[in-house]
Design a protein around this motif. Structure first.
Motif, PDB file in Angstrom:
ATOM      1  N   LEU A  67       4.440  -0.396 -11.757  1.00  0.00           N
ATOM      2  CA  LEU A  67       5.459   0.557 -12.192  1.00  0.00           C
ATOM      3  C   LEU A  67       6.871   0.025 -12.006  1.00  0.00           C
ATOM      4  CD1 LEU A  67       3.982   3.924 -10.833  1.00  0.00           C
ATOM      5  CD2 LEU A  67       3.657   2.885 -13.084  1.00  0.00           C
ATOM      6  N   ILE A  73       4.294   3.965 -19.687  1.00  0.00           N
ATOM      7  CA  ILE A  73       2.877   3.909 -19.314  1.00  0.00           C
ATOM      8  C   ILE A  73       2.115   4.810 -20.271  1.00  0.00           C
ATOM      9  CG2 ILE A  73       1.146   4.330 -17.526  1.00  0.00           C
ATOM     10  CD1 ILE A  73       4.649   4.363 -16.364  1.00  0.00           C
ATOM     11  N   THR A  75      -1.474   6.373 -20.946  1.00  0.00           N
ATOM     12  CA  THR A  75      -2.732   6.585 -20.239  1.00  0.00           C
ATOM     13  C   THR A  75      -3.776   7.165 -21.197  1.00  0.00           C
ATOM     14  OG1 THR A  75      -1.771   8.670 -19.449  1.00  0.00           O
ATOM     15  CG2 THR A  75      -1.824   6.830 -17.903  1.00  0.00           C
ATOM     16  N   ALA A  82      -4.299  10.541 -15.109  1.00  0.00           N
ATOM     17  CA  ALA A  82      -2.853  10.501 -15.350  1.00  0.00           C
ATOM     18  C   ALA A  82      -2.099  11.351 -14.337  1.00  0.00           C
ATOM     19  CB  ALA A  82      -2.536  10.963 -16.765  1.00  0.00           C
ATOM     20  N   SER A  86       1.148  10.200 -12.273  1.00  0.00           N
ATOM     21  CA  SER A  86       2.396  10.958 -12.453  1.00  0.00           C
ATOM     22  C   SER A  86       3.133  11.177 -11.137  1.00  0.00           C
ATOM     23  CB  SER A  86       2.099  12.304 -13.118  1.00  0.00           C
ATOM     24  OG  SER A  86       1.405  13.177 -12.230  1.00  0.00           O
ATOM     25  N   LEU A  89       5.449   8.044 -10.230  1.00  0.00           N
ATOM     26  CA  LEU A  89       6.391   7.510 -11.210  1.00  0.00           C
ATOM     27  C   LEU A  89       7.754   7.226 -10.596  1.00  0.00           C
ATOM     28  CD1 LEU A  89       5.733   9.756 -14.349  1.00  0.00           C
ATOM     29  CD2 LEU A  89       4.916   7.428 -13.958  1.00  0.00           C
ATOM     30  N   ASN A  93      10.380   5.037 -15.274  1.00  0.00           N
ATOM     31  CA  ASN A  93       9.098   5.151 -15.982  1.00  0.00           C
ATOM     32  C   ASN A  93       9.030   6.392 -16.864  1.00  0.00           C
ATOM     33  OD1 ASN A  93       7.490   4.257 -12.875  1.00  0.00           O
ATOM     34  ND2 ASN A  93       8.174   2.853 -14.486  1.00  0.00           N
ATOM     35  N   LEU A  95       5.777   8.434 -18.731  1.00  0.00           N
ATOM     36  CA  LEU A  95       4.319   8.513 -18.852  1.00  0.00           C
ATOM     37  C   LEU A  95       3.969   9.273 -20.127  1.00  0.00           C
ATOM     38  CD1 LEU A  95       1.416   8.251 -17.664  1.00  0.00           C
ATOM     39  CD2 LEU A  95       1.818  10.418 -16.510  1.00  0.00           C
ATOM     40  N   ASP A  97       0.667  10.559 -21.909  1.00  0.00           N
ATOM     41  CA  ASP A  97      -0.761  10.737 -21.649  1.00  0.00           C
ATOM     42  C   ASP A  97      -1.493  11.181 -22.907  1.00  0.00           C
ATOM     43  OD1 ASP A  97      -3.155  10.939 -20.163  1.00  0.00           O
ATOM     44  OD2 ASP A  97      -2.847  13.099 -19.954  1.00  0.00           O
ATOM     45  N   ILE A 144       7.422  13.022 -18.562  1.00  0.00           N
ATOM     46  CA  ILE A 144       5.973  13.081 -18.699  1.00  0.00           C
ATOM     47  C   ILE A 144       5.643  13.789 -20.007  1.00  0.00           C
ATOM     48  CG2 ILE A 144       3.803  13.908 -17.717  1.00  0.00           C
ATOM     49  CD1 ILE A 144       5.216  13.919 -14.974  1.00  0.00           C
TER      50      ILE A 144
END
Length: 340
Positions: A67, A73, A75, A82, A86, A89, A93, A95, A97, A144
């Protein structure tokens, strides 16, 4: 422009492989890590010959230290994984998903439908469910991102504009969806080993399919009233593609021409949505290997009813392509970057 460093977790599944193929075409992305559990040390080309001779890292086991030098990222992991990532993070980052970990707004609903306790309930409100054509630039405020499921993508794109404008009745909507077996993941071959997967047609998840919750959540928010629908998915003897057939009741005075006009107007600026001519018969072949969704409004033999057809490629518009589309919007790239 500096390229984004990207990690793909779950890189050898059907969705993961598709994601790698798309990201290789992206001008502003560098694939830094490919992660897996049972394929460590292998070349990803052993799972897809199209990736042979491409400059890609070997598959490694995911490590949180990655990371430190990753921007995005992706996933494509089993549900629940995920959520673990999370919680670790870093500020840099993002994420994205492709599983169900951040699709539902309540941890209790996740437990009800996925039969496991949510491991990051405090992060749900800091995540965003993003179906690009319907949620747009709202994604830019979140770290996220939960990508929609494949069935909900085909269904919500077709129904949302019509329900928003109250053109159809919000009860007795019947949704009959058919998917290629890739939608069940690589494990489908083991699950159906005692059945003829390649020459049979199966209904499954009747009344209890997990995507019910996702569809219900989104539709209920449109007019802040409950939408009543019945959703039945089917597994077909083809590898990829989804065709959803949706039966609706029209409100008094509303014609299929009015529905068609509304869809055309709503999606007139959408790169990947095509509204077919009235009464067009659609096929998954129309959209295979693309990030497109094609929608058709058809007349019914019954007065004051209509039939909607909606088709996508479950691995692209219903999976990897939509995830990249979300990244493009989030990072200010052209929405169709790497997706044409």
């Amino acid at each position: 422009m500096r390229k984004l460093n990207v990690l793909v977790a779950g890189s050898t599944g059907y969705i993961g492989i598709q994601l790698v193929n798309i990201l290789l075409k992206h001008r502003y992305v560098k694939i830094k890590y490919l992660c897996g559990n049972t394929s460590i040390g292998k070349n990803i080309s052993s799972y897809d010959s199209r990736l042979k001779n491409k400059k890609l890292p070997k598959i490694v086991k995911f490590n949180y230290k990655f990371l430190n030098d990753i921007d995005i990222i992706f996933t494509a992991l089993p549900n629940g994984e995920a959520q673990k990532i999370s919680k670790k993070l870093l500020k840099k980052n993002t994420l994205i998903d492709l599983a169900a970990d951040f699709r539902l707004e309540k941890a209790s609903e996740y437990l009800k439908w996925y039969k496991q306790k949510h491991q990051a309930p405090n992060l749900i409100k800091r995540s965003f469910y993003s179906l690009p054509e319907l949620t747009g630039n709202k994604i830019k405020n979140f770290q996220i991102i939960g990508c929609p499921g494949c069935y909900p993508t085909s269904i919500l794109l077709a129904l949302t504009p019509l329900i928003r404008k109250r053109l159809i009745k919000q009860n007795n909507i019947i949704i009959d969806s058919k998917s290629g077996y890739s939608g069940a993941g690589r494990g489908v071959h083991k699950k159906y080993k005692n059945k003829n997967l390649y020459e049979s047609f199966s209904a499954y998840g009747v009344s209890i399919h997990r995507h019910n919750s996702e569809i219900q959540q989104f539709l209920n928010k449109l007019n802040k009233t409950k939408v009543e629908f019945t959703f039945t998915p089917h597994l077909t003897p083809m590898f990829r593609g989804i065709l959803s057939t949706i039966y609706i009741d029209l409100k008094q005075g509303i014609t299929i021409n009015k529905l068609h006009k509304e869809l055309v107007n709503f999606y007139k600026k959408s790169t990947f949505i095509k509204i077919a001519k009235l009464n067009s018969m659609l096929s998954t072949n129309n959209v295979i290997n693309s990030n497109k969704c094609e929608i058709s409004i058809c007349k019914s033999k019954n007065k004051n009813k209509a039939i909607i057809l909606s088709t996508i490629d479950n691995l692209i518009k219903g999976g990897a392509g939509q995830a990249v589309q979300n990244m493009n919007i989030l990072k200010g790239f052209k929405e169709n970057e790497a997706l044409t």
